[in-house]
Scaffold this active site. Structure first.
Site, PDB file in Angstrom:
ATOM      1  N   SER A 206      -3.147  -4.884   2.043  1.00 19.68           N
ATOM      2  CA  SER A 206      -3.056  -5.462   0.711  1.00 19.68           C
ATOM      3  C   SER A 206      -3.695  -6.858   0.700  1.00 19.68           C
ATOM      4  O   SER A 206      -4.872  -7.008   0.999  1.00 19.68           O
ATOM      5  CB  SER A 206      -1.591  -5.492   0.250  1.00 19.68           C
ATOM      6  OG  SER A 206      -1.508  -5.753  -1.135  1.00 19.68           O
TER       7      SER A 206
ATOM      8  N   ASP B 146      -1.879   4.849  -5.142  1.00 17.78           N
ATOM      9  CA  ASP B 146      -1.457   3.443  -5.103  1.00 17.78           C
ATOM     10  C   ASP B 146      -1.299   2.905  -6.528  1.00 17.78           C
ATOM     11  O   ASP B 146      -2.284   2.800  -7.260  1.00 17.78           O
ATOM     12  CB  ASP B 146      -2.504   2.618  -4.343  1.00 17.78           C
ATOM     13  CG  ASP B 146      -2.030   1.215  -4.001  1.00 17.78           C
ATOM     14  OD1 ASP B 146      -1.195   0.678  -4.751  1.00 17.78           O
ATOM     15  OD2 ASP B 146      -2.503   0.666  -2.994  1.00 17.78           O
TER      16      ASP B 146
ATOM     17  N   HIS C 264       1.275   2.500  -2.253  1.00 25.25           N
ATOM     18  CA  HIS C 264       0.890   1.222  -1.643  1.00 25.25           C
ATOM     19  C   HIS C 264       1.668   1.050  -0.342  1.00 25.25           C
ATOM     20  O   HIS C 264       2.630   0.275  -0.262  1.00 25.25           O
ATOM     21  CB  HIS C 264       1.184   0.074  -2.612  1.00 25.25           C
ATOM     22  CG  HIS C 264       0.488  -1.204  -2.265  1.00 25.25           C
ATOM     23  ND1 HIS C 264      -0.883  -1.330  -2.235  1.00 25.25           N
ATOM     24  CD2 HIS C 264       0.975  -2.431  -1.922  1.00 25.25           C
ATOM     25  CE1 HIS C 264      -1.210  -2.564  -1.902  1.00 25.25           C
ATOM     26  NE2 HIS C 264      -0.103  -3.248  -1.698  1.00 25.25           N
TER      27      HIS C 264
END
Length: 230
Positions: free
Chosen positions: A120, A175, A209
């Site tokens: 991320s 995601d 995610h």
């Protein structure tokens, strides 16, 4: 640590099983994972001669988090493709990671035996750092992320030593936080900055995610290829 004025815990480290001849530095996510979690994950796929370094992000206010403090490498103002970015914060965080690379080089590991990686926000920082450092790196593992300050390239990477670097970019197709579209846009941009044949982009159906076992095995194989024993 690494020139940061904030109090930051020491990195979590998975030591090499024998004399370390390579290292992987991994910047952690600002929201979903912590360094000890990724250290445990790497312990399960580690390569004997590789040391895994998982630095913690400092605690700072984040605009997207209603201004409340949380672990974050830099401020996140929005998640739209045209959102304002924390340029000063991104560049400062990148300098901190470059200092970490320099320290590993002083410890005897050549820079080309160091792979940067992150999830991320950490993956975004890994890409930006690799494209702006003058240290030749062993590669980048960029997970569920994007390329920050993308409009500053190619000027920002003009003096980069990593135009031929190998990149493994991975993204979950489900995601909801950093949509896979960000990954697609990033890989297309990377192919204009680096040798396209050295860019690998993998997506994983139904993965949100986070990470998955298939992705972890892809990471393991990439690291083993980029950092073979010597």
């Amino acid at each position: 640590m690494c020139g940061n004025s904030m109090s930051v815990p020491l990195p979590a480290i998975v030591p090499a099983a024998r004399k370390a001849t390579a290292a992987v530095t991994h910047k952690m996510s600002f929201a979903f994972v912590h360094s000890h979690g990724w250290a445990e994950a790497f312990a399960g796929i580690r390569t004997p001669h590789v040391k895994y370094i998982c630095p913690h992000a400092p605690i700072k206010p984040v605009t997207l988090n209603m201004g409340m403090s949380m672990p974050s490498w830099f401020d996140i103002i929005g998640l739209q493709t045209d959102a304002e970015e924390d340029e000063a914060g991104i560049k400062q965080a990148s300098e901190n990671i470059k200092a970490l690379i320099d320290q590993e080089v002083k410890n005897g590991i050549p820079s080309h035996r160091i792979v940067l990686g992150g999830f991320s926000q950490g993956g975004a920082l890994s890409l930006y750092t690799a494209l702006t450092t003058q240290q030749k790196l062993g590669g980048v593992v960029a997970l569920s992320c994007w390329l920050p300050l993308r409009n500053s390239f190619p000027q920002a990477s003009r003096n980069s030593a990593n135009n031929e670097m190998h990149v493994l970019q991975c993204h979950g197709e489900a995601d909801p936080l950093v949509p896979v579209m960000f990954g697609c846009l990033t890989v297309e941009k990377l192919k204009t900055l680096c040798n396209p044949s050295n860019i690998i982009f993998k997506t994983y159906p139904r993965m949100p995610h986070s990470a998955c076992p298939e992705e972890m095995m892809d990471i393991k194989q990439f690291i083993e290829k980029q950092l073979p024993p010597i």
